[in-house]
Write a protein that holds these residues in place. Sequence first.
Motif, PDB file in Angstrom:
ATOM      1  N   UNK A 111       0.934  -1.208  -0.057  1.00 10.48           N
ATOM      2  CA  UNK A 111      -0.002  -0.046  -0.095  1.00 10.48           C
ATOM      3  C   UNK A 111       0.975   1.323  -0.072  1.00 10.48           C
ATOM      4  N   UNK A 112       1.664   1.377   1.011  1.00 10.04           N
ATOM      5  CA  UNK A 112       2.347   2.594   0.926  1.00 10.04           C
ATOM      6  C   UNK A 112       3.599   2.766   0.161  1.00 10.04           C
ATOM      7  N   UNK A 113       3.964   1.507  -0.403  1.00  7.13           N
ATOM      8  CA  UNK A 113       5.057   1.449  -1.444  1.00  7.13           C
ATOM      9  C   UNK A 113       6.444   2.247  -0.965  1.00  7.13           C
ATOM     10  N   UNK A 114       6.745   1.592   0.224  1.00  3.61           N
ATOM     11  CA  UNK A 114       8.215   2.135   0.779  1.00  3.61           C
ATOM     12  C   UNK A 114       8.837   0.632   1.281  1.00  3.61           C
ATOM     13  N   UNK A 115      10.307   0.742   1.129  1.00  3.64           N
ATOM     14  CA  UNK A 115      11.102  -0.362   1.655  1.00  3.64           C
ATOM     15  C   UNK A 115      10.988  -0.643   3.245  1.00  3.64           C
ATOM     16  N   UNK A 116      10.901  -1.846   3.575  1.00  2.00           N
ATOM     17  CA  UNK A 116      10.855  -2.246   4.829  1.00  2.00           C
ATOM     18  C   UNK A 116      11.744  -1.556   5.974  1.00  2.00           C
ATOM     19  N   UNK A 117      13.010  -1.544   5.226  1.00  2.00           N
ATOM     20  CA  UNK A 117      13.933  -0.809   6.193  1.00  2.00           C
ATOM     21  C   UNK A 117      13.758   0.818   6.550  1.00  2.00           C
ATOM     22  N   UNK A 118      12.871   1.263   5.725  1.00  2.00           N
ATOM     23  CA  UNK A 118      12.515   2.563   6.030  1.00  2.00           C
ATOM     24  C   UNK A 118      11.869   2.714   7.658  1.00  2.00           C
TER      25      UNK A 118
END
Length: 307
Positions: free
Chosen positions: A89-96
């Motif tokens: 959904x948010x389209x960001x990496x898990x590391x963030x």
Amino acid sequence: MEREVRVVDSALLGGASAARRPTGPVVGLLVVVVCLLVGPAVVTLALLPVFGVSALALVGGPMGIGTQLVLLFSFLGASGLLALWVVVKERRPLASLGFFPASRIGAHLVFGAGAAVVLLAVPVVVNLVGGQYLVGPVRFAQVGAVLLALVGFAVQACTEEVVSRGYLLQTAYRRWGLTAAIIFQALVFALLHGANFDVGVLPLVNVLLIGLTLGLWAVAEGSLWGVCAFHVVWNWCQGNVAGIQVSGMDVQATLLSLDPEPGTAELLTGGGFGVEGSIITTAVLLISTALAFRAVQKRRLVSTGTA
């Protein structure tokens, strides 16, 4: 007209800005609630036959190692669902969420684990010296189970850190700013412990202080490495090492056995909730919160804005 604006230099706070479709704090809270309700329930149903545990064993009372592992590993469901939301959904990496590459990860982990041992030692030692605990024999036969529990607590505690000091703090900061974000995640963290066994006002106050301490710490560090190590060791040392209840959870696979003496003051020992419900722990956590706040203040930078 130019004016000075003080901002906190923390990579953790910028995590939500990596999202192409970010989530607001209110919706983010709903996402967290769904993840914590649905994910662990599904994983628990899958693990019960694997460990040969009855669902009734999770309701309360003494908890054997099999039951404990089912409960702790069930948090994999919550972290898995939240990971799907963040990536899809948010389209960001898990590391963030707070696990940024760094050259000092080992140092953060060691410091976090060490801080947990030191802070926990204060109320435990004070109660021991004051004759509040009945000390049992060392259970060397339980070493294997105790180490397995460490793995379980790594899953549970890290999930709670990702949810609270990672996701909720970031989404709230993006909309409301740092002060509100710190308070928001700490309140949610405390409320999530409100259904625990033997919970009361003082235990909830202490859990709130833990949330404030770890929230400020994570911001000051700029990642979740240190607070994850702290939370894992804090829970594990209380339960499976010292044999004290962990937020009301009465684990049986322990290295030591420290039980409150009959007639002792629950205000000092925390009673059935464990040492997290002790007034001594309150004093320790007030100091740790102040130190974490000071650490954040040191990370404030002066930038130039227009008024």
